[in-house]
Motif scaffolding. Sequence first.
Motif, PDB file in Angstrom:
ATOM      1  N   LYS A  58       0.467  -1.348  -0.134  1.00  0.00           N
ATOM      2  CA  LYS A  58       0.150   0.437   0.016  1.00  0.00           C
ATOM      3  C   LYS A  58       0.603   1.173  -0.348  1.00  0.00           C
ATOM      4  O   LYS A  58       1.886   0.889   0.913  1.00  0.00           O
ATOM      5  CB  LYS A  58      -1.080  -0.067   1.220  1.00  0.00           C
ATOM      6  N   THR A  59       0.505   1.786  -0.886  1.00  0.00           N
ATOM      7  CA  THR A  59       1.120   3.444  -0.661  1.00  0.00           C
ATOM      8  C   THR A  59       2.835   3.195  -1.294  1.00  0.00           C
ATOM      9  O   THR A  59       3.427   4.693  -1.515  1.00  0.00           O
ATOM     10  CB  THR A  59       1.823   4.642  -0.107  1.00  0.00           C
ATOM     11  N   VAL A  60       3.300   2.180  -2.306  1.00  0.00           N
ATOM     12  CA  VAL A  60       4.011   1.977  -2.803  1.00  0.00           C
ATOM     13  C   VAL A  60       4.639   1.909  -3.975  1.00  0.00           C
ATOM     14  O   VAL A  60       3.588   1.502  -4.566  1.00  0.00           O
ATOM     15  CB  VAL A  60       5.217   1.166  -1.944  1.00  0.00           C
ATOM     16  N   GLU A  61       5.163   2.638  -4.329  1.00  0.00           N
ATOM     17  CA  GLU A  61       5.165   3.175  -5.929  1.00  0.00           C
ATOM     18  C   GLU A  61       5.494   1.369  -6.820  1.00  0.00           C
ATOM     19  O   GLU A  61       6.516   0.558  -6.253  1.00  0.00           O
ATOM     20  CB  GLU A  61       6.643   4.326  -6.285  1.00  0.00           C
ATOM     21  N   PRO A  62       5.463   1.495  -7.707  1.00  0.00           N
ATOM     22  CA  PRO A  62       5.113  -0.089  -8.504  1.00  0.00           C
ATOM     23  C   PRO A  62       6.707   0.429  -9.121  1.00  0.00           C
ATOM     24  O   PRO A  62       7.212  -1.733  -8.580  1.00  0.00           O
ATOM     25  CB  PRO A  62       4.381   0.178 -10.217  1.00  0.00           C
ATOM     26  N   GLN A  63       7.344   0.292  -9.059  1.00  0.00           N
ATOM     27  CA  GLN A  63       8.777   0.696  -9.597  1.00  0.00           C
ATOM     28  C   GLN A  63       9.660   0.152  -8.185  1.00  0.00           C
ATOM     29  O   GLN A  63      10.663  -1.008  -8.557  1.00  0.00           O
ATOM     30  CB  GLN A  63       9.374   2.055  -9.426  1.00  0.00           C
ATOM     31  N   LYS A  64       9.491   0.421  -7.123  1.00  0.00           N
ATOM     32  CA  LYS A  64      10.177  -0.062  -5.705  1.00  0.00           C
ATOM     33  C   LYS A  64       8.871  -1.454  -5.246  1.00  0.00           C
ATOM     34  O   LYS A  64      10.214  -2.343  -4.431  1.00  0.00           O
ATOM     35  CB  LYS A  64       9.252   0.854  -4.366  1.00  0.00           C
ATOM     36  N   ILE A  65       8.130  -1.364  -5.702  1.00  0.00           N
ATOM     37  CA  ILE A  65       7.751  -2.959  -5.717  1.00  0.00           C
ATOM     38  C   ILE A  65       8.230  -4.394  -6.222  1.00  0.00           C
ATOM     39  O   ILE A  65       8.550  -5.454  -6.168  1.00  0.00           O
ATOM     40  CB  ILE A  65       5.883  -2.635  -5.633  1.00  0.00           C
ATOM     41  N   ASN A  66       8.073  -3.551  -7.768  1.00  0.00           N
ATOM     42  CA  ASN A  66       9.287  -4.717  -9.321  1.00  0.00           C
ATOM     43  C   ASN A  66      11.610  -4.785  -8.512  1.00  0.00           C
ATOM     44  O   ASN A  66      11.702  -5.893  -9.221  1.00  0.00           O
ATOM     45  CB  ASN A  66       9.253  -4.143  -9.941  1.00  0.00           C
ATOM     46  N   PHE A  67      11.726  -3.975  -7.971  1.00  0.00           N
ATOM     47  CA  PHE A  67      12.742  -3.800  -7.272  1.00  0.00           C
ATOM     48  C   PHE A  67      13.020  -5.109  -6.463  1.00  0.00           C
ATOM     49  O   PHE A  67      13.371  -5.823  -6.441  1.00  0.00           O
ATOM     50  CB  PHE A  67      13.165  -2.392  -6.703  1.00  0.00           C
ATOM     51  N   ALA A  68      11.924  -5.027  -5.350  1.00  0.00           N
ATOM     52  CA  ALA A  68      11.779  -5.936  -3.988  1.00  0.00           C
ATOM     53  C   ALA A  68      11.789  -7.457  -4.871  1.00  0.00           C
ATOM     54  O   ALA A  68      12.137  -8.499  -3.729  1.00  0.00           O
ATOM     55  CB  ALA A  68      10.139  -5.620  -3.309  1.00  0.00           C
ATOM     56  N   ILE A  69      10.735  -7.803  -6.066  1.00  0.00           N
ATOM     57  CA  ILE A  69      10.240  -8.811  -6.892  1.00  0.00           C
ATOM     58  C   ILE A  69      11.766  -9.117  -7.294  1.00  0.00           C
ATOM     59  O   ILE A  69      11.968 -10.355  -7.129  1.00  0.00           O
ATOM     60  CB  ILE A  69       9.373  -8.309  -7.838  1.00  0.00           C
ATOM     61  N   SER A  70      13.255  -8.069  -7.927  1.00  0.00           N
ATOM     62  CA  SER A  70      14.025  -8.486  -8.834  1.00  0.00           C
ATOM     63  C   SER A  70      14.397  -9.518  -7.193  1.00  0.00           C
ATOM     64  O   SER A  70      16.046  -9.872  -7.437  1.00  0.00           O
ATOM     65  CB  SER A  70      14.697  -7.921  -9.579  1.00  0.00           C
ATOM     66  N   GLN A  71      14.619  -8.850  -6.768  1.00  0.00           N
ATOM     67  CA  GLN A  71      15.385  -9.076  -4.918  1.00  0.00           C
ATOM     68  C   GLN A  71      15.246 -10.534  -4.259  1.00  0.00           C
ATOM     69  O   GLN A  71      15.902 -10.641  -3.364  1.00  0.00           O
ATOM     70  CB  GLN A  71      15.258  -8.452  -4.001  1.00  0.00           C
ATOM     71  N   GLY A  72      13.754 -11.247  -4.923  1.00  0.00           N
ATOM     72  CA  GLY A  72      13.606 -12.343  -4.247  1.00  0.00           C
ATOM     73  C   GLY A  72      12.392 -11.792  -3.993  1.00  0.00           C
ATOM     74  O   GLY A  72      12.278 -13.538  -3.802  1.00  0.00           O
ATOM     75  N   ILE A  73      10.936 -11.089  -3.460  1.00  0.00           N
ATOM     76  CA  ILE A  73      10.009 -11.045  -2.684  1.00  0.00           C
ATOM     77  C   ILE A  73       9.038 -11.902  -3.945  1.00  0.00           C
ATOM     78  O   ILE A  73       8.883 -12.033  -5.630  1.00  0.00           O
ATOM     79  CB  ILE A  73       9.488 -10.151  -2.845  1.00  0.00           C
ATOM     80  N   ARG A  74       8.334 -13.195  -3.749  1.00  0.00           N
ATOM     81  CA  ARG A  74       7.400 -13.825  -4.516  1.00  0.00           C
ATOM     82  C   ARG A  74       5.953 -13.398  -3.852  1.00  0.00           C
ATOM     83  O   ARG A  74       5.006 -14.210  -4.511  1.00  0.00           O
ATOM     84  CB  ARG A  74       7.830 -15.151  -4.084  1.00  0.00           C
ATOM     85  N   LEU A  75       5.609 -12.455  -3.151  1.00  0.00           N
ATOM     86  CA  LEU A  75       4.393 -12.548  -2.792  1.00  0.00           C
ATOM     87  C   LEU A  75       3.715 -11.339  -2.484  1.00  0.00           C
ATOM     88  O   LEU A  75       4.618 -10.395  -1.573  1.00  0.00           O
ATOM     89  CB  LEU A  75       4.163 -13.701  -1.022  1.00  0.00           C
TER      90      LEU A  75
END
Length: 251
Positions: A58-75
């Motif tokens: 919530k409130t987080v920009e998609p670019q930051k979210i995609n960065f977290a995914i690129s580092q291993g976040i899967r959920l």
Amino acid sequence: MTRVLIAKGKKKMNPLDNSSLNFQYILENYKEICYNVENAKAKYAKSSADVQIMAVTKTVEPQKINFAISQGIRLLGENRVQEFMSKKDQYDKSAQVHFIGHLQTNKVKYIINDVSLIQSVDSLKLAGEINRLALKNNKVMDVLVEVNVGDEISKSGVAFDECVKLVEGISELENVHVRGLMAIPPIGCGEDVFEKMHELYLKLGEMSIDSVDMDILSMGMSGDYELAIKHGSNLVRIGTKLFGARKYFGG
Ligand SMILES: *Cc1c(COP(=O)(O)O)cnc(C)c1O
């Protein structure tokens, strides 16, 4: 109720301005969370099962979210239907999305095909609508039952003492599959509240209700995820500790 996305008087953030995104900060946070989760697992060894780390977006920009995914976040965990709808197309598709916020019955239709699980089911009415739309869309929807473990008047979730009855009720719905429980223990509550949740989760598992599986206990946020793991949580939902403080209150 509508919330204004940009706090009054604050400069509107340009999501394309990468200099403001601070990816390094997110990476450091993520490493620290992984380390603490591994430590808590090793220390308490409640179960050998893995603990999933959810990024609450919530409130987080998609670019930051995609960065977290690129580092291993899967959920990913989404709270607000409208915000999710405006951001979802920008998300890297290698992460699954759970809905974790309060869900109005009339909004189920907007998310039914975009989330893999709904964690915030707290009434038979809501479960019934999920069932209706899941059937219509030719799927079985995984859900968790949200428990108001602190019996807080302001919080969503089914009352602790009503939980078993609700799980039994939902088990009758053919296109809804209960996978476990979700809770938000009150801030600063005692460990007994976490343990109470864990006991309910184990008890429901032992009841072996038809077409109900108890394999997810979603409990623990930025301030209490290690404590939650100590008490059997296998899915922790982290926002602030991963992405930093939110710009407006997010419930
Ligand atoms: C916002 C939120 C979280 C994350 O809270 P933090 O304290 O920022 O980690 C977790 N679960 C739910 C249901 C939330 O709404």
